[in-house]
Design a protein around this motif. Structure first.
Motif, PDB file in Angstrom:
ATOM      1  N   ARG A 173      -9.483 -23.416  15.793  1.00 37.77           N
ATOM      2  CA  ARG A 173      -9.106 -24.081  14.543  1.00 37.77           C
ATOM      3  C   ARG A 173      -8.180 -23.188  13.713  1.00 37.77           C
ATOM      4  N   ALA A 175      -6.646 -24.798  10.962  1.00 38.17           N
ATOM      5  CA  ALA A 175      -6.695 -25.450   9.649  1.00 38.17           C
ATOM      6  C   ALA A 175      -7.853 -26.428   9.660  1.00 38.17           C
ATOM      7  N   GLY A 180      -6.294 -29.858  12.649  1.00 41.69           N
ATOM      8  CA  GLY A 180      -6.225 -28.416  12.441  1.00 41.69           C
ATOM      9  C   GLY A 180      -6.594 -27.587  13.651  1.00 41.69           C
ATOM     10  N   GLY A 229      -1.869 -27.246  15.110  1.00 40.88           N
ATOM     11  CA  GLY A 229      -2.412 -28.564  14.815  1.00 40.88           C
ATOM     12  C   GLY A 229      -2.268 -29.577  15.937  1.00 40.88           C
TER      13      GLY A 229
END
Length: 380
Positions: A173, A175, A180, A229
């Protein structure tokens, strides 16, 4: 028993014959020893790589075989009919190559792909986490931007070839939220990377499945595959191919169980006749054969859709569902055909039955496959 295959080219037929020869020579003689002792088959993946069997569906410019998925999956089936754990690891290696081949830059592909396709670096797939299996959007492992690249912190789980692979398609991850998650091609060894003790599994004992603990390990920025992302898009694109791989592996396992049961039924006698000649058992074998043939036809249909550039998501889920359910039933019935002997380790069918179970679970449980299929129906 050699499967009577309808192959698109003479080259494909020669490739299947080569895979069968290697499987008979390198896999079949070693499987019982390594599965019982739970020992890793050192050197085997280098042998498969040298024969060109680890890069079959990928482009020749990077050392791949440029074979259609229809052919690649039948090679996987041949390997699985001799040693399911090795075939699963080969399928997972292909899954690990997919992000790089599909979303990597030309520079990234040139740097890493040739060694992966040649089998000099075996890849593994690191998506699942202890609390995020089928729910990939719930990933918690973090990749934090730092001047040197990305600092990785968190735990990944259920990694086939964990601790043995030379690289990992790692999802972490960058974000919050479902957009994300990012994808990285992580090295097999790094400061701050450690692995848990191999899981004590029902089957597939020769290939380790482990957790990975990322304690601040830093990856260079150029190990990001695709854009930040884009990870879930990459993961889900790869999983369609991975599901087809497991469908082929499950079919090979079911074929092995059918072959063992058929050979036994043609040798064993009861009440003055071969047991295959008793209708109750003969019909059971017929149902097993029909299940194997149906599983093969289903994964080949999905593969041909993929090769034609058509959307194969639903077809891949159908193939994974049908083939793995078939493998569970056929291996269970094989134990029944052998009777008391089937419940002993004198014959391999008890191992086949144990190995089949996990195929209904990984690469998305069969409940997830039903969800994918039902949603495709609701969309129309």
């Amino acid at each position: 028993m050699a499967v009577d295959r309808l192959l698109p080219t003479t080259e494909a037929a020669d490739l299947i014959a080569l895979a069968r020869e290697i499987a008979d020579k390198e896999l079949a003689p070693r499987v019982d020893e390594h599965e019982r002792a739970e020992t890793y088959p050192e050197g085997l993946f280098a042998t498969l790589g040298a024969a060109g069997l680890l890069g079959l569906p990928y482009a020749e410019e990077h050392g791949g075989g440029a074979q259609p998925y229809e052919v690649y999956l039948q090679v996987l089936e041949e390997l699985a009919a001799r040693w399911a754990a090795v075939a699963v690891a080969v399928s997972v290696h292909g899954l690990a190559c997919h992000p790089l081949t599909t979303f990597g830059t030309p520079e990234q592909q040139e740097r890493w792909l040739p060694d992966m396709l040649a089998g000099e670096v075996v890849g593994a797939y690191s998506l699942s986490e202890p609390q995020a299996g089928s729910d990939a959007a719930a990933l918690a492992c973090k990749a934090e931007r730092v001047p040197e690249g990305y600092r990785i912190t968190g735990t990944k789980a259920w990694i086939t070839h964990g601790g043995r692979a030379g690289c990992y398609a790692l999802f972490a991850r960058t974000a919050p939220g479902p957009r994300g998650v990012s994808c990285f091609l992580a090295p097999g060894q790094a400061d701050g990377l450690s692995f848990g003790r191999p899981e004590e599994k029902m089957g597939l004992h020769a290939i380790p499945t482990t957790t990975a603990h990322w304690d601040g390990a830093v990856l260079e920025a150029d190990r990001l595959i695709g854009a930040e992302g884009q990870g879930l898009q990459i993961a889900f694109a790869a999983l369609d191919s991975g599901r087809l791989g497991i469908a082929a592996v499950a079919t090979g396992l079911a074929q092995a169980a059918l072959d063992t049961a058929t050979a036994y039924a043609n040798e064993r006698t009861a009440f003055g006749r071969k047991i295959v000649d008793h209708q109750g058992l003969g019909f059971l074998l017929a149902d097993m054969a029909a299940a194997v043939d149906a599983a093969r036809a289903t994964y080949l249909d999905a593969a041909r859709r993929r090769d034609a550039g058509r959307d194969c998501r639903r077809a891949a889920s159908v193939a994974k569902l049908v083939a793995t359910d078939a493998a569970m039933k056929v291996t269970t019935d094989a134990v029944q055909v052998l009777g008391g002997y089937g419940y002993t380790r004198d014959f391999p069918v008890e191992r086949y039955m144990r190995e089949a179970k996990v195929m209904q679970i990984f690469e998305g449980t069969n409940q997830i496959q039903r969800l994918v299929i039902s949603r495709s129906l609701a969309a129309h």
